[in-house]
Write a protein that holds these residues in place. Sequence first.
Motif, PDB file in Angstrom:
ATOM      1  N   TRP A  48       0.839  -1.199   0.000  1.00  0.00           N
ATOM      2  CA  TRP A  48       0.000   0.000   0.000  1.00  0.00           C
ATOM      3  C   TRP A  48       0.879   1.256   0.000  1.00  0.00           C
ATOM      4  N   TYR A  49       1.917   1.224   0.832  1.00  0.00           N
ATOM      5  CA  TYR A  49       2.793   2.392   0.945  1.00  0.00           C
ATOM      6  C   TYR A  49       3.567   2.628  -0.346  1.00  0.00           C
ATOM      7  N   LEU A  50       4.086   1.541  -0.933  1.00  0.00           N
ATOM      8  CA  LEU A  50       4.861   1.685  -2.161  1.00  0.00           C
ATOM      9  C   LEU A  50       4.004   2.208  -3.309  1.00  0.00           C
ATOM     10  N   GLY A  51       2.694   1.955  -3.250  1.00  0.00           N
ATOM     11  CA  GLY A  51       1.817   2.409  -4.312  1.00  0.00           C
ATOM     12  C   GLY A  51       1.872   3.905  -4.543  1.00  0.00           C
ATOM     13  N   PHE A  52       2.165   4.666  -3.493  1.00  0.00           N
ATOM     14  CA  PHE A  52       2.263   6.120  -3.695  1.00  0.00           C
ATOM     15  C   PHE A  52       3.645   6.677  -3.389  1.00  0.00           C
ATOM     16  N   SER A  53       4.574   5.854  -2.857  1.00  0.00           N
ATOM     17  CA  SER A  53       5.881   6.392  -2.494  1.00  0.00           C
ATOM     18  C   SER A  53       6.994   6.019  -3.467  1.00  0.00           C
ATOM     19  N   MET A  54       6.860   4.897  -4.186  1.00  0.00           N
ATOM     20  CA  MET A  54       7.963   4.472  -5.042  1.00  0.00           C
ATOM     21  C   MET A  54       8.093   5.391  -6.247  1.00  0.00           C
ATOM     22  N   ALA A  55       9.301   5.445  -6.778  1.00  0.00           N
ATOM     23  CA  ALA A  55       9.584   6.300  -7.926  1.00  0.00           C
ATOM     24  C   ALA A  55       8.683   5.913  -9.098  1.00  0.00           C
ATOM     25  N   ARG A  56       8.062   6.916  -9.701  1.00  0.00           N
ATOM     26  CA  ARG A  56       7.097   6.645 -10.765  1.00  0.00           C
ATOM     27  C   ARG A  56       7.752   6.039 -12.004  1.00  0.00           C
ATOM     28  N   GLU A  57       9.011   6.381 -12.268  1.00  0.00           N
ATOM     29  CA  GLU A  57       9.660   5.798 -13.443  1.00  0.00           C
ATOM     30  C   GLU A  57       9.900   4.300 -13.234  1.00  0.00           C
ATOM     31  N   ARG A  58      10.159   3.882 -11.995  1.00  0.00           N
ATOM     32  CA  ARG A  58      10.341   2.454 -11.732  1.00  0.00           C
ATOM     33  C   ARG A  58       9.007   1.710 -11.801  1.00  0.00           C
ATOM     34  N   LEU A  59       7.964   2.336 -11.291  1.00  0.00           N
ATOM     35  CA  LEU A  59       6.642   1.728 -11.384  1.00  0.00           C
ATOM     36  C   LEU A  59       6.236   1.577 -12.845  1.00  0.00           C
ATOM     37  N   LEU A  60       6.481   2.611 -13.645  1.00  0.00           N
ATOM     38  CA  LEU A  60       6.148   2.543 -15.067  1.00  0.00           C
ATOM     39  C   LEU A  60       6.951   1.440 -15.755  1.00  0.00           C
ATOM     40  N   PHE A  61       8.220   1.325 -15.403  1.00  0.00           N
ATOM     41  CA  PHE A  61       9.060   0.288 -15.995  1.00  0.00           C
ATOM     42  C   PHE A  61       8.519  -1.097 -15.655  1.00  0.00           C
ATOM     43  N   LEU A  62       8.068  -1.296 -14.411  1.00  0.00           N
ATOM     44  CA  LEU A  62       7.499  -2.579 -14.004  1.00  0.00           C
ATOM     45  C   LEU A  62       6.216  -2.871 -14.779  1.00  0.00           C
ATOM     46  N   LEU A  63       5.373  -1.867 -14.950  1.00  0.00           N
ATOM     47  CA  LEU A  63       4.117  -2.052 -15.688  1.00  0.00           C
ATOM     48  C   LEU A  63       4.385  -2.418 -17.139  1.00  0.00           C
ATOM     49  N   ILE A  64       5.356  -1.742 -17.756  1.00  0.00           N
ATOM     50  CA  ILE A  64       5.673  -2.023 -19.159  1.00  0.00           C
ATOM     51  C   ILE A  64       6.282  -3.411 -19.305  1.00  0.00           C
TER      52      ILE A  64
END
Length: 286
Positions: A48-64
């Motif tokens: 839950w915490y990482l959903g809004f705290s992690m770097a957005r470029e890393r989240l985007l990379f994971l999604l892609i």
Amino acid sequence: MARDATRAIGDRPADGKDEFNRFVTGLGRGVAGALFLALPMLLTMEMWYLGFSMARERLLFLLILNIPLLILLARRIGFEETFTWREAVRDAIIAYGIGIVTSLVVLTALGLLRGGMPASELIGKVALQSVPASIGAMLGRSQLGHDNQDRDDAKETRYHGELLMMAAGALFLSLNIAPTDEMMVLAYKMTIWHALVVAVLSIALMHGFVYAVSFIGGHELSPETPWWHAFVRFTLPGYVIALSISIFTLWIFERLGGSSAVEIMLSVIVLGFPAALGAAAARLIL
């Protein structure tokens, strides 16, 4: 002659209603897989915490990165039998959609998504949880399905496909554990000798689960095959894949920043233990 007639009847294309029923059944299995396999992460505070705290470029990379993984998995275990890459892409999109909807519904039902939250937090939480949920949706078709053996034999996995399945299993379990604080605490308490024991144990269990204990879906070696053949061809590369996936997930969740080389190595070996078991399990169920 009777056998030929039976085969001809079995080879007839199913009508539209049968295809629709199979597709709906596949969707149901996908939803069940997303819930059963991703629910631990949906109930984990660190996620839950990482959903809004992690770097957005890393989240985007994971999604892609999750998209080609789902497509490759769909070629093996799609919601319906897939013969073309177009059908695999369709199944991957469906699995991602199931992951998104399942994450949205569960997080909302648990009160973790509320109207007053910033849009970036809402999207981040759902997006992060949708990755394991979508993998669970795809794996659920294999784990919860009851397709005939002929279909499984027809889609026998090649060597590179085996490695892909191990990577998917390792990634799924790594996503469960990498965000937790307990994993970092274990790495902090361990010594080099503990790490060596964990590495040996990981390799031994990984090899034993697949080749030694006769699980359903396990692989038996023929008497002519040397004992080291499967170990060198599958187990060791599988463990390397598990360690690589562990490094990737630790980096994605920003667990490596400020750590020394020894601390990083210990963290990777600790996470590599469940990742290796996940890789072995993937070979059994897929």
